[in-house]
Design a protein around this motif. Structure first.
Motif, short mmCIF file in Angstrom:
data_model
loop_
_atom_site.label_atom_id
_atom_site.label_comp_id
_atom_site.label_asym_id
_atom_site.label_seq_id
_atom_site.Cartn_x
_atom_site.Cartn_y
_atom_site.Cartn_z
N LEU A 5 0.83 -1.20 0.00
CA LEU A 5 0.00 0.00 0.00
C LEU A 5 0.87 1.25 0.00
O LEU A 5 1.77 1.40 0.83
CB LEU A 5 -0.92 0.01 1.22
N GLY A 6 0.60 2.14 -0.94
CA GLY A 6 1.35 3.39 -1.01
C GLY A 6 0.51 4.48 -1.65
O GLY A 6 -0.29 4.21 -2.55
N SER A 7 0.68 5.71 -1.21
CA SER A 7 -0.07 6.83 -1.77
C SER A 7 0.84 7.69 -2.62
O SER A 7 2.07 7.66 -2.48
CB SER A 7 -0.69 7.67 -0.65
N GLN B 160 2.62 4.68 -4.69
CA GLN B 160 1.81 3.63 -5.27
C GLN B 160 2.55 2.95 -6.42
O GLN B 160 2.35 1.76 -6.68
CB GLN B 160 0.46 4.17 -5.76
N GLY B 161 3.43 3.69 -7.12
CA GLY B 161 4.27 3.07 -8.13
C GLY B 161 5.20 2.04 -7.51
O GLY B 161 5.43 0.97 -8.08
N ILE B 162 5.71 2.34 -6.32
CA ILE B 162 6.57 1.38 -5.60
C ILE B 162 5.74 0.19 -5.12
O ILE B 162 6.21 -0.95 -5.14
CB ILE B 162 7.27 2.09 -4.43
N ALA B 163 4.51 0.45 -4.70
CA ALA B 163 3.63 -0.65 -4.29
C ALA B 163 3.38 -1.60 -5.46
O ALA B 163 3.39 -2.84 -5.30
CB ALA B 163 2.31 -0.10 -3.75
N LYS B 164 3.17 -1.06 -6.65
CA LYS B 164 2.97 -1.89 -7.84
C LYS B 164 4.21 -2.74 -8.12
O LYS B 164 4.12 -3.93 -8.42
CB LYS B 164 2.65 -1.01 -9.05
N GLU B 165 5.38 -2.09 -8.05
CA GLU B 165 6.62 -2.81 -8.34
C GLU B 165 6.89 -3.88 -7.29
O GLU B 165 7.33 -4.99 -7.62
CB GLU B 165 7.78 -1.82 -8.43
N TYR C 193 -0.93 -7.95 -4.36
CA TYR C 193 -1.90 -6.91 -4.71
C TYR C 193 -1.35 -5.57 -4.25
O TYR C 193 -0.56 -5.50 -3.30
CB TYR C 193 -3.23 -7.21 -3.99
N TYR C 194 -1.75 -4.50 -4.93
CA TYR C 194 -1.34 -3.16 -4.52
C TYR C 194 -2.55 -2.24 -4.52
O TYR C 194 -3.53 -2.46 -5.23
CB TYR C 194 -0.27 -2.60 -5.48
N GLU C 195 -2.48 -1.20 -3.71
CA GLU C 195 -3.53 -0.18 -3.67
C GLU C 195 -2.99 1.04 -2.94
O GLU C 195 -1.89 1.02 -2.39
CB GLU C 195 -4.76 -0.69 -2.92
N SER C 196 -3.78 2.09 -2.94
CA SER C 196 -3.49 3.23 -2.07
C SER C 196 -4.10 2.92 -0.70
O SER C 196 -5.05 2.13 -0.60
CB SER C 196 -4.10 4.50 -2.63
N PRO C 197 -3.59 3.52 0.37
CA PRO C 197 -4.16 3.25 1.70
C PRO C 197 -5.65 3.59 1.78
O PRO C 197 -6.43 2.81 2.35
CB PRO C 197 -3.32 4.15 2.62
N LEU C 198 -6.07 4.71 1.22
CA LEU C 198 -7.49 5.04 1.26
C LEU C 198 -8.31 4.14 0.34
O LEU C 198 -9.43 3.77 0.68
CB LEU C 198 -7.70 6.52 0.88
N GLY C 199 -7.75 3.79 -0.81
CA GLY C 199 -8.49 2.94 -1.73
C GLY C 199 -8.68 1.53 -1.23
O GLY C 199 -9.61 0.83 -1.67
N LYS D 233 -3.46 -15.65 6.09
CA LYS D 233 -2.26 -15.93 5.31
C LYS D 233 -1.81 -14.71 4.51
O LYS D 233 -1.05 -14.84 3.54
CB LYS D 233 -2.53 -17.11 4.35
N THR D 234 -2.27 -13.54 4.93
CA THR D 234 -1.98 -12.31 4.20
C THR D 234 -0.99 -11.44 4.96
O THR D 234 -1.20 -11.14 6.14
CB THR D 234 -3.28 -11.50 3.97
N GLU D 235 0.07 -11.04 4.27
CA GLU D 235 1.01 -10.04 4.80
C GLU D 235 0.70 -8.70 4.15
O GLU D 235 0.45 -8.63 2.95
CB GLU D 235 2.46 -10.42 4.47
N ILE D 236 0.76 -7.65 4.94
CA ILE D 236 0.50 -6.30 4.44
C ILE D 236 1.71 -5.42 4.75
O ILE D 236 2.19 -5.40 5.88
CB ILE D 236 -0.76 -5.69 5.08
N ILE D 237 2.19 -4.72 3.73
CA ILE D 237 3.28 -3.76 3.92
C ILE D 237 2.78 -2.39 3.48
O ILE D 237 2.31 -2.22 2.35
CB ILE D 237 4.54 -4.16 3.13
N LEU D 238 2.85 -1.45 4.39
CA LEU D 238 2.37 -0.09 4.16
C LEU D 238 3.56 0.86 4.07
O LEU D 238 4.36 0.95 4.99
CB LEU D 238 1.44 0.33 5.30
N PHE D 239 3.69 1.55 2.93
CA PHE D 239 4.75 2.53 2.74
C PHE D 239 4.29 3.88 3.28
O PHE D 239 3.30 4.44 2.80
CB PHE D 239 5.12 2.67 1.26
N SER D 240 5.00 4.42 4.24
CA SER D 240 4.62 5.69 4.84
C SER D 240 5.15 6.86 4.02
O SER D 240 6.30 6.85 3.59
CB SER D 240 5.16 5.79 6.27
#
Length: 380
Positions: A230-232, A236-241, A257-263, A275-282
Motif C-alpha cells: 500500500l502506497g499513496s 503507489q508506483g513502488i507498491a505496484k513494483e 496486490y497493490y492499492e493506495s491506503p485510502l483505496g 495468510k496475508t502479509e501487508i506492507i504499508l509505505f509511509s
C-alpha cells in the motif's frame, strides 16, 4: 568466496539465484555510479534538454512497460510539484494499444523512455508512434543496454538522446532490480538532483543489507499466500513494483496486490485473511501520513492479517527526513529482499522463476500493428 544477501556464491549459483541476489545487493553502489555518470554527461544532456524544457507548453511523458512503467509513476508526482504538472506517466503498453487517446498532435512532447534492454516491442513501437502522431516530438532514452534498439536508434536520430547507465545495471536476472532503481536515480539526477537525499537513501539501504538483513529474512520466512503493498502518491508506483517482484520471483505461488491506503477500504480489504502479509509505505508528507496511520491502526486492530508492517524513516533508520521518491529506494530494496527469500526458500529459481518460458526476461510474442491515420481518426 563472495556472498550476497548473506548467502555464499556457490550456494546461490546452485539454486540459480546468483544474479538476482548480487543485483539486489549492488544497488547503493549503482546509485552512486549512476549519479557520477549523469554528472559527467551533464553538459551534453543540458545542451540537448534545456531548450526543450524552456517551452511553455511542453508535455513530458514518462513511459516504459511493466517495471519500467512504474518508474514514471513513482517520479511524476514529485517532479510535478516544481514543474507545473508537465510530467505524465503513461505505460508504453497503453500508448501502443491506444495511441490516439494518449498522443496529442499539436502539443510539443518530450517522451522519456525507460528500458533495461531498450528492445521490448512496446518501447520501440511507442517511439515510432509518437513520431508518427506528434508534430514536434523528442525522445530521451534512459536505458541499461548500449546495444538495445532504442540506444542504437538514438545514435542516428536528431530528435533523440540516449543515456546509457553503468554496465552492471543491465540486470542478468529475470527480474528488474538494480536497473529499476538506477533509472529512477538517473531521472532524479537530471530533473531534480539532490545529493543529500541520495546520500540518506544510500545509507539507509546499506543498513538494510547489513544489520537489517536478518529482520527481513525472518519476515520472508512467514508462511504467506497473499501479500498486499500500500502506497499513496508516487509510492503507489513502488507498491505496484513490490507486488510484481513477489509475483514474479515466486512464479505466482504468492499472490500479490497493490492499492493506495485510502483505496484499500473500498473493497480490496476483503482479500485479507490469516495468510496475508501487508506492507504499508509511509509518506513523508505529514498530511498524507495521517490517513496511512489510521489504516495501519485499523489493520492491526482487526487482528486478521498474518502481519502488518509499516515502513517509514524510523523503521528503516533513514537519518533525515527525505522526500517520498528518495524513500522509495530503500522501500523497494526491502521488498526485493523479501521477494528473493520467498522465492529462494520456496524452492524456486530466482534468476529464472519461469523456466518453462511463459514469461520472458524481454517480452516476446507481441505483434505490433501499423497505425493508419485518417482525417476523422487521427491523433488529437
Amino acid at each position: 568466496m563472495s556472498s550476497y544477501l548473506s548467502i555464499n556464491e556457490s550456494k546461490l549459483k546452485e539454486a540459480n539465484g546468483y544474479w538476482t541476489a548480487r543485483e539486489i545487493a549492488q544497488q547503493p553502489d549503482m546509485w552512486l555510479q549512476t549519479t557520477e555518470q549523469v554528472n559527467a554527461s551533464k553538459e551534453k544532456i543540458n545542451a540537448w534538454l534545456k531548450p526543450l524544457l524552456a517551452l511553455d507548453d511542453l508535455r513530458i511523458i514518462l513511459t516504459g512497460a511493466g517495471t519500467s512503467a512504474y518508474i514514471g509513476e513513482t517520479l511524476a508526482p514529485l517532479l510535478n510539484i516544481k514543474n507545473s504538472g508537465k510530467f505524465e506517466a503513461i505505460a508504453t503498453t497503453d500508448i501502443v494499444s491506444s495511441p490516439k487517446q494518449y498522443l496529442h498532435k499539436n502539443r510539443p512532447t518530450l517522451m522519456v523512455s525507460y528500458g533495461r534492454s531498450g528492445s521490448s516491442p512496446e518501447s520501440v513501437a511507442s517511439v515510432e508512434l509518437a513520431d508518427q502522431c506528434i508534430e514536434h516530438c523528442y525522445h530521451l532514452v534512459i536505458t541499461c543496454n548500449p546495444e538495445g534498439e532504442l540506444a542504437l536508434k538514438a545514435a542516428s536520430s536528431e530528435n533523440m538522446f540516449a543515456l546509457v547507465l553503468p554496465s552492471p545495471t543491465l540486470d542478468q536476472s529475470f527480474a528488474m532490480t538494480s536497473s529499476f532503481t538506477s533509472m529512477i536515480v538517473a531521472s532524479l539526477s537530471i530533473f531534480q538532483p539532490d545529493e543529500e537525499q541520495l546520500a540518506s537513501a544510500v545509507l539507509a539501504s546499506r543498513g538494510l543489507l547489513g544489520e537489517g538483513l536478518e529482520r527481513i529474512k525472518a519476515q520472508a520466512s512467514l508462511q504467506t499466500k497473499r501479500m498486499v503493498f500500500l502506497g499513496s502518491g508516487g509510492l503507489q508506483g513502488i507498491a505496484k513494483e513490490a507486488a510484481l517482484k513477489v509475483l514474479e520471483l515466486t512464479a505466482g505461488d504468492v499472490m500479490s496486490y497493490y492499492e493506495s491506503p485510502l483505496g484499500f477500504r473500498h473493497g480490496p480489504k476483503s482479500l485479507v485473511n490469516q495468510k496475508t502479509e501487508i506492507i504499508l509505505f509511509s509518506s513523508s508528507d505529514p498530511y498524507g501520513s495521517l490517513y496511512e496511520q489510521d489504516l495501519y491502526k485499523e489493520l492491526v486492530n482487526d487482528g486478521i492479517a498474518l502481519s502488518v508492517t509499516q515502513l517509514n524513516s524510523e523503521t528503516l533508520n533513514i537519518p533525515k527526513k527525505i522526500d517520498d521518491v528518495w524513500c522509495a529506494l530503500p522501500y523497494i530494496l526491502y521488498c526485493q529482499i523479501i521477494a528473493f527469500f520467498k522465492s529462494f526458500n520456496g524452492g524456486h529459481t530466482p534468476d529464472n522463476p519461469c523456466p518453462t518460458g511463459e514469461v520472458n526476461r524481454v517480452v516476446q510474442g507481441v505483434t505490433i500493428y501499423r497505425l493508419e491515420n485518417t482525417e476523422s481518426e487521427e491523433c488529437h
